[in-house]
Each structure stands twice: as structure tokens, then as C-alpha cells.
Design an enzyme around this catalytic site. Structure first.
Site, PDB file in Angstrom:
ATOM      1  N   LYS A 108       0.827  -1.212   0.000  1.00 19.85           N
ATOM      2  CA  LYS A 108       0.000   0.000   0.000  1.00 19.85           C
ATOM      3  C   LYS A 108       0.861   1.263   0.000  1.00 19.85           C
ATOM      4  O   LYS A 108       0.604   2.202  -0.745  1.00 19.85           O
ATOM      5  CB  LYS A 108      -0.928  -0.027   1.205  1.00 19.85           C
ATOM      6  CG  LYS A 108      -2.005   1.040   1.216  1.00 19.85           C
ATOM      7  CD  LYS A 108      -2.962   0.777   2.369  1.00 19.85           C
ATOM      8  CE  LYS A 108      -4.137   1.743   2.351  1.00 19.85           C
ATOM      9  NZ  LYS A 108      -5.096   1.455   3.446  1.00 19.85           N
ATOM     10  N   GLU A 138       9.800  -6.064   4.102  1.00 24.66           N
ATOM     11  CA  GLU A 138       9.955  -7.367   3.468  1.00 24.66           C
ATOM     12  C   GLU A 138       9.642  -7.295   1.974  1.00 24.66           C
ATOM     13  O   GLU A 138      10.362  -7.844   1.132  1.00 24.66           O
ATOM     14  CB  GLU A 138       9.031  -8.399   4.132  1.00 24.66           C
ATOM     15  CG  GLU A 138       9.325  -8.654   5.595  1.00 24.66           C
ATOM     16  CD  GLU A 138       8.513  -7.789   6.541  1.00 24.66           C
ATOM     17  OE1 GLU A 138       8.344  -8.181   7.696  1.00 24.66           O
ATOM     18  OE2 GLU A 138       8.051  -6.679   6.112  1.00 24.66           O
ATOM     19  N   GLY A 180      -5.445  -4.099   5.439  1.00 19.49           N
ATOM     20  CA  GLY A 180      -4.690  -5.107   4.699  1.00 19.49           C
ATOM     21  C   GLY A 180      -5.343  -6.468   4.683  1.00 19.49           C
ATOM     22  O   GLY A 180      -5.412  -7.135   3.639  1.00 19.49           O
ATOM     23  N   ARG A 181      -5.853  -6.922   5.826  1.00 19.29           N
ATOM     24  CA  ARG A 181      -6.451  -8.262   5.883  1.00 19.29           C
ATOM     25  C   ARG A 181      -7.842  -8.310   5.258  1.00 19.29           C
ATOM     26  O   ARG A 181      -8.447  -9.373   5.179  1.00 19.29           O
ATOM     27  CB  ARG A 181      -6.488  -8.750   7.330  1.00 19.29           C
ATOM     28  CG  ARG A 181      -7.196  -7.824   8.301  1.00 19.29           C
ATOM     29  CD  ARG A 181      -6.890  -8.228   9.755  1.00 19.29           C
ATOM     30  NE  ARG A 181      -7.416  -7.296  10.727  1.00 19.29           N
ATOM     31  CZ  ARG A 181      -6.836  -6.160  11.091  1.00 19.29           C
ATOM     32  NH1 ARG A 181      -5.710  -5.791  10.524  1.00 19.29           N
ATOM     33  NH2 ARG A 181      -7.373  -5.382  12.015  1.00 19.29           N
ATOM     34  N   GLU A 234      -5.258 -10.814  14.177  1.00 21.75           N
ATOM     35  CA  GLU A 234      -4.826  -9.433  13.985  1.00 21.75           C
ATOM     36  C   GLU A 234      -5.978  -8.482  14.254  1.00 21.75           C
ATOM     37  O   GLU A 234      -5.765  -7.346  14.698  1.00 21.75           O
ATOM     38  CB  GLU A 234      -4.273  -9.235  12.572  1.00 21.75           C
ATOM     39  CG  GLU A 234      -3.514  -7.915  12.402  1.00 21.75           C
ATOM     40  CD  GLU A 234      -2.720  -7.846  11.114  1.00 21.75           C
ATOM     41  OE1 GLU A 234      -1.553  -8.269  11.104  1.00 21.75           O
ATOM     42  OE2 GLU A 234      -3.296  -7.388  10.107  1.00 21.75           O
ATOM     43  N   HIS A 252      -4.002 -37.138  11.042  1.00 16.35           N
ATOM     44  CA  HIS A 252      -2.775 -37.867  11.339  1.00 16.35           C
ATOM     45  C   HIS A 252      -1.747 -36.981  12.026  1.00 16.35           C
ATOM     46  O   HIS A 252      -0.567 -37.322  12.082  1.00 16.35           O
ATOM     47  CB  HIS A 252      -2.197 -38.452  10.047  1.00 16.35           C
ATOM     48  CG  HIS A 252      -3.099 -39.474   9.414  1.00 16.35           C
ATOM     49  ND1 HIS A 252      -2.989 -40.816   9.667  1.00 16.35           N
ATOM     50  CD2 HIS A 252      -4.154 -39.337   8.566  1.00 16.35           C
ATOM     51  CE1 HIS A 252      -3.922 -41.476   8.990  1.00 16.35           C
ATOM     52  NE2 HIS A 252      -4.644 -40.590   8.305  1.00 16.35           N
ATOM     53  N   LYS A 295       8.738  -4.192  14.223  1.00 16.10           N
ATOM     54  CA  LYS A 295       9.309  -3.594  13.014  1.00 16.10           C
ATOM     55  C   LYS A 295      10.296  -2.487  13.371  1.00 16.10           C
ATOM     56  O   LYS A 295      11.378  -2.379  12.787  1.00 16.10           O
ATOM     57  CB  LYS A 295       8.187  -3.012  12.140  1.00 16.10           C
ATOM     58  CG  LYS A 295       7.268  -4.027  11.493  1.00 16.10           C
ATOM     59  CD  LYS A 295       6.246  -3.305  10.637  1.00 16.10           C
ATOM     60  CE  LYS A 295       5.317  -4.263   9.920  1.00 16.10           C
ATOM     61  NZ  LYS A 295       4.323  -3.551   9.091  1.00 16.10           N
TER      62      LYS A 295
END
Length: 525
Positions: free
Chosen positions: A210, A216, A267-268, A353, A384, A493
């Protein structure tokens, strides 16, 4: 506007729920409940847009659900929901509206009667559709370009989890001849592994950030740009596009094709925006519009259906019942569909979040628990791995099964076994099995929810995701927290930038003893 007019633990309904739990909840037995009322399945199951939900295997009865619905009313849930759809600034700490639902609204001309909220935010809706049309036109352009065989999405968090999950889920609808890759981790092994498969002349990089400053993402983007040039790649403007609001920074990078979005898109919640470009390339403009339409149908269900038959409301209230009254600390999501294998990771961000908060909207610490830990893996793999604990462990973990009625493949024999397993696991958790020796004893009475999709299509996936968004909204509103900020992401951060510089200099001045010791250990020869 605050998330709730009255804090949940100060309502009469909250007190009544405490009494209800003491009276029946701790001794509630699902097996007896079905025996005493054969209609229980009908009472606690319902259809919603593009899916069916069975809530009957949960530790709840009609009087409890009535009290939970009263709790929602006393906490102002309906007012808070209506404020969101009206575009009010319910994200109070950032003074922003929360309007991801607008991204999947049809143009007003397509609606028989424009809803009140749309009238108030008509200008925003027009801009949404202008951007959507441009993004989908570009997606079709990429789909028609035979020279582009690989699309690499570089993003992190909501700019990665959503599009990656959706592209995998809708693999059946993907255009042949286009490979989609997702790079998020700053660990160079991930990007290097993807680049080793590519040729620059056949690759399109989508840089999803954005602000165009995410550490990252920009680290990976710069490395991709360097690789592109080192491998003889030409014309960055053709082979790179940006999903960002920072057009100037993208231009300095060499990118001329940009698609932006708005500060009212978290963002999410951004999969429905231009962040969904990888999905649009994979399934085409029509498929993406069907994806949006499925979500919009769930939006309308949440906005207008009475609370008693409102599925996001019922699920969100059930989450509160388990977290605050039963004290369950986690919830397991078990999609019995390999295509939905990234759904648990996507929902982890959405839930934790959003609602992983310890203070209310007034900034004061809360005396009750909020978000549970959400985790899971696709079935039958999970059987499993961790199902041993679900059946016989000391903690009770509510499970949410997701199944698809019709297979998306033609291999004989597989889908019947898959459906048999998901039905059997839900049955076994509830019924259990007696064993005097103890080792083979299954206590049973362990709760689960069952979500059933007729088919896994763009529309049904859109509805499923929107359902989860709204159920998180509900529990957050009851808890009186702001579900739409994420300040907890920031501190690490900031510290990482400081420590990165220290790794180069070796300066450990002012660090705590542990961090100092680890720093020296890492930089020592």
C-alpha cells in the site's frame, strides 16, 4: 463511534449467561440434547448465501442462544454494524471508515433500490468501480499475453495471504499456461527458489504494498529487479506492476502501471481490492466479479437478516460463549478440501490481527479474554497430526469443519472417502467411546461447527470469506474493541530496524542482556 454502547461484562445479559452456564452449561451433554429433542438439527442449522451451516453439535441450547442474542442487542451490535455500512469512522484509533464491503458492492445502477449506505458513499463507490474496471482490464490483457507465463506476487500479510489462498482454492478455474507464484518472507530462500524457475522475458512481477515501503516486500522487490536486469531482462515497465497508493515511489522504481486503493481498506480485508489482481489473472474478470458477488450476497445477509437467523451473528456469539464463558482458548479450523489448504493461515490473520487486543476502544485494559488462538490444517492430513489431542487431550478445542459437497476433480473414489472422514470426525468428537482401560476412552461431547458448500466456486469462496469477516466483526463488537487497527505489529518492526544497523556495527549499547548476547553470538567469527 464506540464498538458497543455498553461494555459486555456490564450488561444484564452477561450476568444471565453466567447463571445459565452454572445451571446447565457445565453439564450440557450433546448426546442427551439430541435424544431429548430430535429436532435439534433443524433448530441449530441454517442456509446462508452459497453455504449451509450446522451448529447443532455446539454446547448451546435455545435459552442460551436467546441470552446471547440479547447480549448482542445490549452491546449495540446492530448500531455498530449499521455504522460500518453507513461509512462512519468506526476505526477510532486511526479515524477511518471501514468499508471493505464497498469493494464488492455492485454499481448503484445494478441495484433495484440503492441502500441508504450506498447513497451516502456514492462517490467512493464510483471510484471503486473505476479502479475495478481498470484492474480487470489489465488482468485480461495479461491473460491474453502468451509471452507472460509466470506471475510473481510480492507482498506480505494481507497482500499475500488473501490472494494466495484464493488462487489455490480456485485452481479448477485457473487459466492454463499461467503459473502464479507468491513471495512474502524476507528470507531470501523463498524468493531464490521462485526465481530459479523463471525467465525474465516470460515473467510479470506484481509488487503489492500500500505504501511501497513495507520492508519485506521492498527488499524482495529490489532483489527481483536486480535479478531481472542481471538475467538480461528489458523493459521494467512491461514486466513490473504495482498495487500501491504511492505512485511516486513506484515510478522511481521504474514502474508505470499502478493500481491503488483507499485508507478505509485494511490489509487483511484487501483481497477484494486491486490486491486481488493475481486472482483476477488466474480466473478472469468474470470469475472475479462472481467472487465479489458471492461476498456481497453475504454482506446483504449480515446487514439485513434478523439476528436470530443471521449466520455471522450466530457464529460470532458462539465464539464469545466459548471464549468468555467456557474458557476455551483456541479454535481449530479444518477444511476438508485440499484447495482450501491456506484457509487456516488466512483466517489466523483475519481473527488474531483483528481481535487480538487487550484494551477496549477507550484504551483501557479489559478484564475478560478476547481473540482465541486460531489454527488448523486441511483434512485428512490433520487427522494424522493433531486430531489425537482434539479427541483425547485435556483441553477442549471447538472445531470448525469446512466441506464441499461436489468434487472439483473426476478421480473416482476419493471424494466419498473425504466426505466420510469429515462426517465421521465430527460424529466421533461428539459421541466419543467408552473404554474401562482408559487408553481407548474418548470422552466425546466435544463441540464442532460444520460449514458445507455445494461447490467450491468463485461465488461460494467469496461468501465463505465474507462470512468469516463478519463473524470476527461480531465478536469484536461484543468485546468492545477496535477490530480494524493492528498496532501490535509495529513495535517489532521498529526494533528490527535498529537491530539491523547494530548487526553491521556490533554496537550493543543499551540492549538488554539477552539481545546483546545473541547479537554478539551472531556477529562473532
Amino acid at each position: 463511534m464506540s464498538a458497543a454502547s455498553t461494555r459486555c461484562d456490564q450488561t444484564a445479559a452477561w450476568t444471565a449467561l453466567r447463571v445459565q452456564l452454572e445451571k446447565t452449561g457445565n453439564e450440557f451433554d450433546l448426546r442427551k440434547a439430541f435424544k431429548n429433542r430430535p429436532e435439534r438439527f433443524d433448530d441449530f442449522s441454517q442456509a446462508a448465501p452459497h453455504l449451509f451451516a450446522d451448529l447443532s453439535k455446539n454446547l448451546i441450547d435455545a435459552p442460551t442462544e436467546i441470552l446471547l442474542l440479547e447480549l448482542a442487542r445490549q452491546c449495540g451490535l446492530e448500531r455498530h454494524r449499521d455504522a460500518m455500512f453507513a461509512g462512519e469512522h468506526i476505526n477510532s484509533t486511526e479515524n477511518r471508515a471501514v468499508m471493505h464491503f464497498l469493494l464488492r458492492n455492485p454499481p448503484p445502477a445494478q441495484k433495484g433500490r440503492a441502500q441508504e449506505a450506498t447513497e451516502k458513499i456514492a462517490d467512493e463507490l464510483s471510484r471503486v468501480h473505476e479502479t475495478l474496471a481498470a484492474m480487470l482490464a489489465y488482468a485480461e490483457q495479461v491473460r491474453a499475453d502468451d509471452a507472460i507465463t509466470d506471475i510473481v506476487n510480492i507482498g506480505i500479510g494481507g497482500s499475500d495471504l488473501g490472494p494466495q489462498m484464493a488462487v489455490l482454492a480456485l485452481e479448477e478455474f485457473r487459466l492454463p499456461g499461467k503459473r502464479l507464484h507468491f513471495v512474502s518472507n524476507v528470507d531470501g530462500h523463498e524468493l531464490a527458489g521462485v526465481l530459479a524457475q523463471l525467465k525474465p522475458e516470460n515473467t510479470l512481477f506484481l509488487i503489492a504494498s500500500k505504501t511501497f515501503t513495507t520492508t519485506e516486500t521492498m527488499t524482495n522487490a529490489l532483489s527481483a529487479k536486480h535479478w531481472f536486469g542481471a538475467q538480461g531482462g528489458k523493459d521494467i515497465a512491461r514486466h513490473f506492476a504495482a498495487l500501491t497508493t504511492n505512485v511516486a515511489a513506484a515510478g522511481e522504481f521504474g514502474i508505470s502501471t499502478t493500481f491503488g486503493f483507499w485508507d478505509w481498506v485494511g490489509g487483511r480485508y484487501s483481497l477484494w481490492s486491486v490486491i486481488g489482481l493475481p486472482l483476477a489473472i488466474a480466473i478472469g474478470a468474470q470469475g472475479f466479479r462472481e467472487f465479489l458477488a458471492g461476498a456481497h450476497a453475504m454482506d446483504e445477509h449480515f446487514r439485513s437478516t434478523p439476528l436470530e437467523r443471521n449466520l455471522p451473528v450466530r457464529l460470532g456469539l458462539l465464539d464469545v460463549w466459548y471464549r468468555n464463558f467456557h474458557g476455551f482458548t483456541s479454535r481449530c479450523i479444518a477444511p476438508y478440501s485440499s484447495a482450501l489448504r491456506r484457509l487456516p493461515a488466512y483466517l489466523q490473520q483475519l481473527e488474531m490481527e483483528s481481535n487480538g487486543k487487550r484494551v477496549g476502544v477507550d484504551g483501557q485494559a479489559l478484564p475478560y479474554a478476547t481473540a482465541p488462538v486460531l489454527w488448523g490444517e486441511p483434512g485428512t492430513n490433520g487427522q494424522h497430526a493433531y486430531f489425537q489431542m482434539l479427541h483425547q487431550g485435556t483441553d477442549v478445542v471447538p472445531v470448525e469443519f469446512v466441506a464441499v459437497k461436489k468434487a472439483g476433480h473426476s478421480l473416482p473414489g476419493h471424494h466419498g472417502k473425504l466426505l466420510a472422514n469429515v462426517l465421521a470426525q465430527a460424529q466421533a468428537l461428539m459421541e466419543g467411546k467408552s473404554d474401562a482401560g482408559g487408553h481407548k476412552h474418548f470422552p466425546g461431547n466435544r463441540p464442532s461447527t460444520f460449514l458445507l458448500l455445494e461447490e467450491l466456486t468463485p461465488a461460494s469462496l467469496g461468501a465463505l470469506i465474507a462470512l468469516q469477516e463478519h463473524r470476527v466483526f461480531v465478536s469484536g463488537a461484543i468485546w468492545g474493541i477496535n477490530s480494524f487497527d493492528q498496532w501490535g505489529v509495529e513495535l517489532g518492526k521498529v526494533l528490527a530496524r535498529d537491530i539491523e544497523a547494530r548487526l553491521a556495527t556490533g554496537d550493543d549499547t543499551g540492549l538488554d542482556g539477552s539481545t546483546s548476547g545473541l547479537l554478539r553470538k551472531i556477529i562473532s567469527g
